[in-house]
Motif scaffolding. Structure first.
Motif, PDB file in Angstrom:
ATOM      1  N   GLU A 107       0.824  -1.218   0.000  1.00  0.00           N
ATOM      2  CA  GLU A 107       0.000   0.000   0.000  1.00  0.00           C
ATOM      3  C   GLU A 107       0.854   1.263   0.000  1.00  0.00           C
ATOM      4  OE1 GLU A 107      -0.536  -2.690   1.995  1.00  0.00           O
ATOM      5  OE2 GLU A 107      -2.343  -3.415   0.971  1.00  0.00           O
ATOM      6  N   MET A 108       1.990   1.227   0.710  1.00  0.00           N
ATOM      7  CA  MET A 108       2.867   2.396   0.724  1.00  0.00           C
ATOM      8  C   MET A 108       3.385   2.697  -0.685  1.00  0.00           C
ATOM      9  SD  MET A 108       6.628   2.981   2.411  1.00  0.00           S
ATOM     10  CE  MET A 108       7.404   2.147   1.043  1.00  0.00           C
ATOM     11  N   TYR A 109       3.831   1.647  -1.387  1.00  0.00           N
ATOM     12  CA  TYR A 109       4.329   1.861  -2.745  1.00  0.00           C
ATOM     13  C   TYR A 109       3.210   2.276  -3.690  1.00  0.00           C
ATOM     14  CZ  TYR A 109       8.945   0.169  -1.443  1.00  0.00           C
ATOM     15  OH  TYR A 109      10.183   0.040  -0.862  1.00  0.00           O
ATOM     16  N   GLU A 110       2.023   1.736  -3.505  1.00  0.00           N
ATOM     17  CA  GLU A 110       0.895   2.154  -4.351  1.00  0.00           C
ATOM     18  C   GLU A 110       0.576   3.634  -4.147  1.00  0.00           C
ATOM     19  OE1 GLU A 110      -1.586  -1.974  -5.072  1.00  0.00           O
ATOM     20  OE2 GLU A 110      -1.991  -0.858  -3.212  1.00  0.00           O
ATOM     21  N   ARG A 111       0.665   4.126  -2.928  1.00  0.00           N
ATOM     22  CA  ARG A 111       0.454   5.560  -2.680  1.00  0.00           C
ATOM     23  C   ARG A 111       1.509   6.405  -3.387  1.00  0.00           C
ATOM     24  NH1 ARG A 111      -0.484   3.667   2.553  1.00  0.00           N
ATOM     25  NH2 ARG A 111       1.548   4.408   3.254  1.00  0.00           N
ATOM     26  N   ARG A 112       2.677   5.836  -3.642  1.00  0.00           N
ATOM     27  CA  ARG A 112       3.758   6.553  -4.324  1.00  0.00           C
ATOM     28  C   ARG A 112       3.682   6.388  -5.842  1.00  0.00           C
ATOM     29  NH1 ARG A 112       7.372   9.208  -2.065  1.00  0.00           N
ATOM     30  NH2 ARG A 112       8.740   8.949  -3.838  1.00  0.00           N
ATOM     31  N   GLY A 113       2.614   5.771  -6.349  1.00  0.00           N
ATOM     32  CA  GLY A 113       2.429   5.664  -7.791  1.00  0.00           C
ATOM     33  C   GLY A 113       2.828   4.343  -8.409  1.00  0.00           C
ATOM     34  N   TYR A 114       3.220   3.376  -7.595  1.00  0.00           N
ATOM     35  CA  TYR A 114       3.565   2.055  -8.118  1.00  0.00           C
ATOM     36  C   TYR A 114       2.285   1.255  -8.336  1.00  0.00           C
ATOM     37  CZ  TYR A 114       8.459   2.979  -7.148  1.00  0.00           C
ATOM     38  OH  TYR A 114       9.721   3.518  -7.156  1.00  0.00           O
ATOM     39  N   VAL A 115       2.293   0.403  -9.350  1.00  0.00           N
ATOM     40  CA  VAL A 115       1.125  -0.386  -9.724  1.00  0.00           C
ATOM     41  C   VAL A 115       1.510  -1.862  -9.702  1.00  0.00           C
ATOM     42  CG1 VAL A 115      -0.510  -0.850 -11.605  1.00  0.00           C
ATOM     43  CG2 VAL A 115       0.284   1.493 -11.186  1.00  0.00           C
ATOM     44  N   ARG A 116       0.631  -2.680  -9.127  1.00  0.00           N
ATOM     45  CA  ARG A 116       0.879  -4.126  -9.128  1.00  0.00           C
ATOM     46  C   ARG A 116       0.975  -4.608 -10.565  1.00  0.00           C
ATOM     47  NH1 ARG A 116      -2.137  -6.616  -3.914  1.00  0.00           N
ATOM     48  NH2 ARG A 116      -2.391  -4.642  -2.815  1.00  0.00           N
TER      49      ARG A 116
END
Length: 173
Positions: free
Chosen positions: A135-144
């Motif tokens: 979730e932290m990386y997703e908040r930074r714009g990373y996508v699964r």
């Protein structure tokens, strides 16, 4: 102290400081029982990382407060997407709430991946059972962007972030 922040590539002479920082930063990972190589690193593994990858450090007043490495597509441990793969990201737990990790990651994404390497994406992998990293990386714009069972007792979730969208081959995304 004047809180002077700087960034550079790590050197072999940094290995002991990197090991100490890494083991302190990854203590919660060990407590969770997640098997990341950095969590149980030894001095030889740190030196191997410095020699074989683009290992960067963030310093405050000439003291290492964060480290992260980029595994390159042509290296011994390429990531899954043919672009630089972020790993071994650690910030000093004593300063973890000061935004150092975010500032360091932003610097890596812009100064290194975008401006120097001119790469369309940056990838990373993390454990599916970690309570907050995805979730932290997703908040930074990373996508699964995929997953793999690497035999470490968890599913590795791959994420990637678009860095230079104009370089993306639309038929190869």
């Amino acid at each position: 102290m004047n809180n002077r922040i700087s960034f550079r590539l790590a050197m072999l002479e940094d290995a002991e400081a990197l090991l100490e920082l890494t083991l302190r930063a990854y203590a919660p990972i060990r407590e969770l029982g997640i098997h990341f190589a950095a969590a149980t690193a030894d001095l030889d593994l740190v030196k191997k990382n410095v020699l074989n990858n683009a290992c960067y450090v963030m310093l405050r007043d000439d003291v290492i407060i964060a480290t992260a490495s980029l595994r390159m597509p042509w290296g011994q441990q390429p990531g899954p997407f043919g672009v630089p793969h972020l790993w071994w990201f650690a910030t000093d737990p004593a300063t973890s709430q000061k935004g150092d990790g975010s500032a360091f990651l932003h610097w890596l994404e812009t100064a290194v991946v975008k401006d120097q390497l001119k790469t369309p994406y940056l990838s990373l992998g993390t454990a599916d059972n970690h309570p907050w990293l995805i979730e932290m990386y997703e908040r930074r714009g990373y996508v699964r962007s995929g997953s793999a069972d690497l035999g470490k007792g968890h599913l590795t979730i791959y994420l990637k972030k678009t860095i230079l969208p104009h370089l993306i081959n639309k038929s190869n995304t």
